[in-house]
Design a protein around this motif. Structure first.
Motif, PDB file in Angstrom:
ATOM      1  N   ILE A  37      38.109  33.904  37.902  1.00  0.00           N
ATOM      2  CA  ILE A  37      37.922  32.375  37.088  1.00  0.00           C
ATOM      3  C   ILE A  37      38.367  31.032  37.619  1.00  0.00           C
ATOM      4  CG2 ILE A  37      37.685  31.816  34.482  1.00  0.00           C
ATOM      5  CD1 ILE A  37      38.336  34.710  33.699  1.00  0.00           C
ATOM      6  N   CYS A  38      37.492  29.997  37.043  1.00  0.00           N
ATOM      7  CA  CYS A  38      38.130  28.866  38.345  1.00  0.00           C
ATOM      8  C   CYS A  38      38.194  27.307  36.285  1.00  0.00           C
ATOM      9  CB  CYS A  38      37.236  27.938  38.721  1.00  0.00           C
ATOM     10  SG  CYS A  38      37.221  25.991  39.101  1.00  0.00           S
ATOM     11  N   GLY A  39      39.045  26.717  36.867  1.00  0.00           N
ATOM     12  CA  GLY A  39      39.051  25.583  35.690  1.00  0.00           C
ATOM     13  C   GLY A  39      37.716  25.305  35.389  1.00  0.00           C
ATOM     14  N   SER A  40      37.471  25.001  36.568  1.00  0.00           N
ATOM     15  CA  SER A  40      35.431  23.986  35.648  1.00  0.00           C
ATOM     16  C   SER A  40      35.032  25.088  34.783  1.00  0.00           C
ATOM     17  CB  SER A  40      34.654  24.052  37.489  1.00  0.00           C
ATOM     18  OG  SER A  40      35.847  23.180  37.917  1.00  0.00           O
ATOM     19  N   ASP A  41      34.695  26.564  35.084  1.00  0.00           N
ATOM     20  CA  ASP A  41      34.280  27.655  34.289  1.00  0.00           C
ATOM     21  C   ASP A  41      34.441  27.292  32.247  1.00  0.00           C
ATOM     22  OD1 ASP A  41      33.020  28.754  36.283  1.00  0.00           O
ATOM     23  OD2 ASP A  41      34.889  30.675  36.842  1.00  0.00           O
ATOM     24  N   GLY A  59      30.160  32.119  37.312  1.00  0.00           N
ATOM     25  CA  GLY A  59      31.028  32.439  38.666  1.00  0.00           C
ATOM     26  C   GLY A  59      30.862  31.383  39.459  1.00  0.00           C
ATOM     27  N   HIS A  60      31.551  30.546  40.103  1.00  0.00           N
ATOM     28  CA  HIS A  60      30.960  30.226  41.801  1.00  0.00           C
ATOM     29  C   HIS A  60      32.341  30.073  42.745  1.00  0.00           C
ATOM     30  CE1 HIS A  60      33.644  27.003  39.361  1.00  0.00           C
ATOM     31  NE2 HIS A  60      34.356  26.825  40.317  1.00  0.00           N
ATOM     32  N   GLU A  61      33.243  30.712  42.282  1.00  0.00           N
ATOM     33  CA  GLU A  61      34.490  31.448  43.249  1.00  0.00           C
ATOM     34  C   GLU A  61      34.378  32.750  43.035  1.00  0.00           C
ATOM     35  OE1 GLU A  61      37.815  29.924  41.929  1.00  0.00           O
ATOM     36  OE2 GLU A  61      37.717  28.171  41.502  1.00  0.00           O
ATOM     37  N   PHE A  62      33.731  32.990  44.902  1.00  0.00           N
ATOM     38  CA  PHE A  62      33.394  34.619  45.001  1.00  0.00           C
ATOM     39  C   PHE A  62      33.486  35.125  46.486  1.00  0.00           C
ATOM     40  CE2 PHE A  62      29.573  32.622  44.112  1.00  0.00           C
ATOM     41  CZ  PHE A  62      28.551  33.031  45.248  1.00  0.00           C
ATOM     42  N   SER A 168      36.319  29.906  48.567  1.00  0.00           N
ATOM     43  CA  SER A 168      35.477  28.955  48.320  1.00  0.00           C
ATOM     44  C   SER A 168      35.018  27.560  46.671  1.00  0.00           C
ATOM     45  CB  SER A 168      34.865  30.517  47.162  1.00  0.00           C
ATOM     46  OG  SER A 168      36.349  30.296  46.319  1.00  0.00           O
ATOM     47  N   ASP A 169      36.497  27.290  46.587  1.00  0.00           N
ATOM     48  CA  ASP A 169      36.566  26.603  46.423  1.00  0.00           C
ATOM     49  C   ASP A 169      38.249  25.489  46.116  1.00  0.00           C
ATOM     50  OD1 ASP A 169      37.081  24.330  44.008  1.00  0.00           O
ATOM     51  OD2 ASP A 169      35.912  25.582  42.381  1.00  0.00           O
ATOM     52  N   ILE A 170      38.733  25.952  45.153  1.00  0.00           N
ATOM     53  CA  ILE A 170      40.147  25.666  44.622  1.00  0.00           C
ATOM     54  C   ILE A 170      41.357  24.909  46.222  1.00  0.00           C
ATOM     55  CG2 ILE A 170      40.057  26.263  42.313  1.00  0.00           C
ATOM     56  CD1 ILE A 170      42.400  28.354  43.454  1.00  0.00           C
TER      57      ILE A 170
HETATM   58 ZN    ZN Z   1      36.011  26.315  40.438  1.00  0.00          ZN
END
Ligand code: ZN
Ligand code: NAD
Length: 390
Positions: A37-41, A59-62, A168-170
């Motif tokens: 789970i991201c802060g963007s979520d 969900g975008h970090e996987f 994937s993101d952070i």
């Molecule tokens: Zn994110």
């Protein structure tokens, strides 16, 4: 399959939904082994991002295991372990060719809609509204990965999911935020927000040569992590008063060489109607409360850099542009060009320059994700980063 679906502000549910299928020759289907789970979520969770539909999968970090590939995907095969950038990019357009992957011109079929409604758009993103292409996200058991011949990074043998998931993101997001500061040896960098993005920005600032990093937040566990893992000096903005004044004092009256806003939309203490209200042309950030965007401009030294990894949308009013102009500040911002950083940052993990697992505080099953959103939003139970095992 099971997936975490959005039904409205503060209403996410685990539902049974159809399995994804290959739609295009460059697609792959990935069975998700770890997600996050991201802060963007939280911007979706709070209902700030328009064009969400009930039932959209978040969900975008996987990352996970390839179970099927389209006929034009020759670099991947069934059984490969991959981590997938949250930005979807075609690899062929002018922007991808210029290494600006999050601006891809082909991966967002709804770009026209975004441009006509808001005057801007970006690449496709997983699980991030129809404004960003309406792609199903990865807080699920399976996901369809478009342009799978370009995006996914194969995970080297012997590395755990948790070691590579944040590619994937952070990790790239924190790293690009620091890179955007143009750090020179000896520089002092101030970072607002000690969430996962802020934590990676702190580490990255040191990797790129900063001498001092000063971290700002109000949550003691997050400040402690910034101090103990990140070697940052810390300011608790709720307890210690005027942040801009403190930063000046800590830097001999000059101000930090670079200021990073790793907070974005819902800066604490600020009411942000953000994009939703912007449609109605009435959004104004309240000016009577502290706002990070104003503070970064006011605090930064003359000729310094302001870097904004924190997500903004719509209009932000009453910015001290006179100060920004007079001080000749450089601004850099935007969605991370994740593809650009996959290999260099994987190398830094392999060479033990950084262990990205430091940020994980919670591991949950898919069924527990709705409660985990609530916990992460309210920063309860010392929560900093939640990973999901679907
Ligand atoms: Zn994110
Ligand atoms: P998070 O919500 O966990 O962390 C935000 C932190 O900011 C919290 O610890 C909060 O206490 C702190 N904060 C709030 N108001 C503050 C203030 N006035 N001063 C100082 N700190 C304050 O979120 P995160 O996962 O770390 O993400 C941070 C931001 O980065 C979000 O806006 C997110 O959308 C954005 N993001 C951007 C990209 C990108 O591609 N640019 C990628 C991922 C995340």
């Amino acid at each position: 399959m099971k997936a975490l679906c959005w039904f409205g502000a503060h209403d996410v549910r685990v539902e049974n939904v159809p399995d994804p299928e290959i739609l295009n020759p460059r697609d792959a289907i990935v069975k998700i082994t770890t997600s996050a789970i991201c802060g963007s979520d939280l911007h979706l969770y709070d209902g700030y991002i328009p064009t969400m539909k009930k039932g959209d999968i978040l969900g975008h970090e996987f990352m996970g295991e390839v179970v099927e590939v389209g006929k034009d995907v020759s670099n991947l095969k069934k059984g490969d372990r991959v981590v997938v950038p949250f930005t979807i990019a075609c690899g062929n357009c002018m922007f991808c060719k210029r290494d600006m992957w999050s601006l891809c011109d082909n991966s967002n079929p709804n770009a026209w809609l975004a441009e006509s409604l808001y005057g801007y758009s970006g690449s496709g993103l997983y699980g991030y509204s129809h404004l960003y292409g309406g792609y199903a996200g990865g807080q699920a058991q399976y996901v369809r990965v478009p342009y799978a011949d370009i995006g996914p990074l194969k995970v080297p043998e012997g590395m755990s999911d948790e070691q590579v998931l944040f590619l994937s993101d952070i990790f790239p997001t924190g790293y690009m935020a620091a890179e955007n500061c143009g750090i020179q040896p000896g520089d002092t960098v101030a970072v607002w927000g000690c969430g996962p993005v802020g934590q990676f920005a702190i580490k990255s600032a040191y990797m790129l040569g900063a001498e001092r990093v000063i971290a700002i937040d109000r949550i003691s566990e997050r400040l402690r992590m910034a101090q103990e893992h990140g070697r940052a000096e810390i300011i608790n903005y709720e307890k210690e008063g005027d942040v801009v004044e403190m930063l000046k004092q800590m830097t001999g009256g000059v101000g930090p060489d670079a200021c990073i806003d790793a907070v974005g939309l819902e800066a604490h203490g600020t009411s942000v109607g953000a994009i939703t209200d912007t449609i109605k042309q009435k959004t104004r950030l309240s000016t009577d409360r502290p706002h990070v965007l104003r503070q970064v401009i006011q605090a930064c030294r003359k000729g310094g850099a302001v870097s904004l990894p924190g997500v903004y949308g719509g209009f932000v009013d009453k910015m001290p542009m006179g100060a920004a102009f007079a001080k000749a500040l450089t601004f850099k911002m935007g969605q991370t060009h994740v593809h650009r950083y996959l290999h260099p940052l994987l190398k830094r993990i392999q060479e033990a320059e950084i262990d990205p697992t430091f940020v994980i505080t919670h591991k949950v099953s898919l069924d527990q994700v709705p409660q985990a959103y609530d916990m992460f939003k309210h920063k309860q139970d010392s929560c900093i980063k939640v990973v999901i095992k679907p």
